[in-house]
Structures are given as C-alpha cells and as structure tokens.
Design an enzyme around this catalytic site. Structure first.
Site, mmCIF file in Angstrom:
data_model
loop_
_atom_site.group_PDB
_atom_site.id
_atom_site.type_symbol
_atom_site.label_atom_id
_atom_site.label_comp_id
_atom_site.label_asym_id
_atom_site.label_seq_id
_atom_site.Cartn_x
_atom_site.Cartn_y
_atom_site.Cartn_z
ATOM 1 N N SER A 45 0.845 -1.189 0.000
ATOM 2 C CA SER A 45 0.000 0.000 0.000
ATOM 3 C C SER A 45 0.886 1.247 0.000
ATOM 4 O O SER A 45 1.797 1.373 -0.811
ATOM 5 C CB SER A 45 -0.946 -0.054 1.206
ATOM 6 O OG SER A 45 -1.941 0.941 1.111
ATOM 7 N N HIS A 98 -2.072 -1.066 -4.629
ATOM 8 C CA HIS A 98 -3.520 -1.077 -4.861
ATOM 9 C C HIS A 98 -4.024 0.356 -4.858
ATOM 10 O O HIS A 98 -3.288 1.293 -4.539
ATOM 11 C CB HIS A 98 -4.252 -1.937 -3.822
ATOM 12 C CG HIS A 98 -4.249 -1.364 -2.422
ATOM 13 N ND1 HIS A 98 -5.097 -1.783 -1.431
ATOM 14 C CD2 HIS A 98 -3.499 -0.382 -1.860
ATOM 15 C CE1 HIS A 98 -4.872 -1.109 -0.317
ATOM 16 N NE2 HIS A 98 -3.912 -0.253 -0.555
#
Length: 323
Positions: free
Chosen positions: A97, A120
């Site tokens: 992330s 993501h």
C-alpha cells in the site's frame, strides 16, 4: 487496516516511537520504519521533524509496513527525498500500500530475500449523503492517480498502466519487483543482512485480510506493466560507478549504428573550349567570263510575241477595271 483497539491502548500507554534512528560510524544513519503508517503507527509530523534534524551523509531506511495513511506516507516519502544525503531503502519484509510509495524515496531500492511489494488503489471510509460520497470517490481517484504517477516516474510506463495494476491489487515478490522496476536489486543474504531485520517476525502479526489477497502466495502473478524506459542511455549514477571512460564505451556499444558517411571528392568540371566565332562564308567567286557573255545567251524577243503580249496586258487591265 482493520480496527484494533489493543494497538490504540499500546500507543497511548507508551511514549516509545514506532520507528528508530541510529547514527553509525562514517556519517551513516540507520532508520528503522516498521509497522503502520499514520496515527496507529508512524505519523508524518514526528518522522519528518526527525529526518530534517538528521545530520548524515548516507541514510539507510529499513522498511517493513502494511501501509496506512496516504497523506502521511507521501509526506514521509517527500521528506526522505528532500534530505541532502543519498537514501538507500531496504525492503526487509513488506512494502504494501502506501509503504510501497515510501520505498520510492530511495536513490537505491534493495529488496531483501523473501520481501514483497503490494500496490492497490487508495481506499477510505465515508459517511454522508450522495454528494459527500461522490466527493470521496473523486478524492480517492485523485490520490490513486498521484500514486500511479509516482510508480511511473520510478519504473516507467504511464499513469494508466499503473492504475490498471493497482485496480488488480498486484503483489510482487522481490525479483518480480525488480523486473517491474519498483526495486533495483535483490539483496544477496549475508551474515550481516540476516541479523539486520530483527523485527521481521512482526509481519506475521499483521492482519492482511483487509486486502484482496493475504500476501504474494495467495495472489496471482503480476501482469507486465508497459514500460517506457529510455534506451541507449547511461544514467549519471552508473557513470559514477564505472567511470566516464568505460561508460562512454558502453554507450557507444549499445547505440544504434550510425548511417555510413561516404566521403566524396568533388570533381571539377572540365573547362569548356573557348567559343569561336563562326567563320564568315566567302562570297562566291564571280565568274567574270559568264558575266561578260550573258547577253550573248539571251534570246532576242520575237516582234510578233511582243505585239501579242502588249495587247493581252491591255485587255486584262480593262477587264479588271470594269469588274
């Protein structure tokens, strides 16, 4: 990340920072950044202040984090980039992330053996009416575009390429991260590197169920990202490592062959012959004898013919007048 009240209680009960900075001999500094990014872990305000006050000639950032706050992560990345010292990022276990964005701060990015990267799209929570929900969706799109641009600037490709990979929630092994351009090399384990990440076991305690896949083993292989890398170019850091002379030879070796240049010697035109005036034609020689005897060859006019000719000419003139 999922809500865990125990972490809040532990944070409030302890004044210990979730990261550490240790000065080493020779002006280097080791920065250990483990755990969540944001108010449950490392916040930007504390970390950035300490990085700005750090006097070091080399920063070694050891990173292992499941991510957290987008805004804190980007502020941390920019603080590392703004520091005058070169930064080497060692992904000791996980850069997921926003932690994968922090990893992009490194002038050199090293993926340790067994390390993983995950990218993501930005996510968030919103409570409110439809307008507030649309505002949140627009905010998340802007943040995802910004993050994709950071990956593209480091690894090549376009924002659209990386947004597509982010939508799939893509996990990379250490070597896959190098292949995708997110890291420069996979660290070869040594005694020192095996001892360095003492907190690697902390990764096992993270609850990764909030993500679509709980790690690289559960995720499909990453799809290739369309890269737009510069070809036939040696970057400045490579030139520093191998020397200017060798770099010049390598650049010449990989460069496309140049068009052959054929040297020609100009041919001087042959001088034209000088123009000559045309020769004047000599007048024909006069045959004096012919001139003297010409009257002898002419027939004398017949008197009857002269008379008839005179009458014919007079008649023709009268007819023409009447007409």
């Amino acid at each position: 990340m999922p809500f865990d009240p125990s972490k809040i209680r532990a944070r409030l009960a302890s004044e210990k920072k979730p990261y550490s900075i240790r000065n080493l001999a020779g002006g280097e500094a080791d920065v250990m950044l483990y755990g969540e990014i944001g108010w449950l872990g490392t916040t930007a305000d504390e970390f950035v202040a300490d990085i700005k006050a750090l006097s070091a000639s080399q920063i070694n950032l050891h990173l292992s984090s499941p991510g957290g706050s987008v805004f804190d992560g980007i502020a941390i990345m920019n603080a590392l980039r703004a520091h005058p010292a070169p930064v080497t990022v060692y992904v000791d276990s996980l850069a997921a992330s926003i932690a994968s964005v922090i990893a992009m701060a490194g002038d050199r990015i090293v993926a340790r053996q067994g390390a993983e990267f995950m990218i993501h799209e930005a996510a968030g929570l919103s409570v409110g009416n439809a307008d507030e929900m649309r505002e949140m969706a627009e905010l998340l799109d802007r943040q995802s575009d910004k993050i994709a641009g950071i990956y593209a600037a480091r690894a090549g490709g376009s924002v659209e390429d990386w947004r597509a990979a982010m939508k799939r929630e893509t996990w990379f092994s250490a070597q896959e991260a190098v292949d995708a351009g997110l890291a420069d090399e996979v660290d070869q384990p040594t005694r020192e590197s095996e001892r360095a990440p003492g907190e690697l076991a902390v990764a096992a305690s993270w609850d990764l169920s909030v993500f679509r896949y709980a790690g690289r083993e559960q995720a499909p292989a990453p799809e290739p990202v369309a890269l737009e890398r510069e070809s036939h170019t040696l970057h400045g850091d490579i030139r520093t490592l191998i020397g200017e002379e060798v770099a010049t030879q390598l650049a010449a070796a990989v460069a496309p062959p140049a068009e052959p240049v054929v040297e020609t010697t100009p041919v001087e035109p042959e001088p034209e012959p000088p123009a000559t005036e045309p020769e004047a034609e000599e007048p024909a020689a006069v045959d004096e004898w012919a001139a003297m005897t010409a009257h002898l060859t002419q027939d004398e006019p017949d008197a009857w013919s002269v008379l008839v000719s005179t009458l014919t000419t007079t008649a023709s003139s009268s007819a023409a007048t009447e007409a």
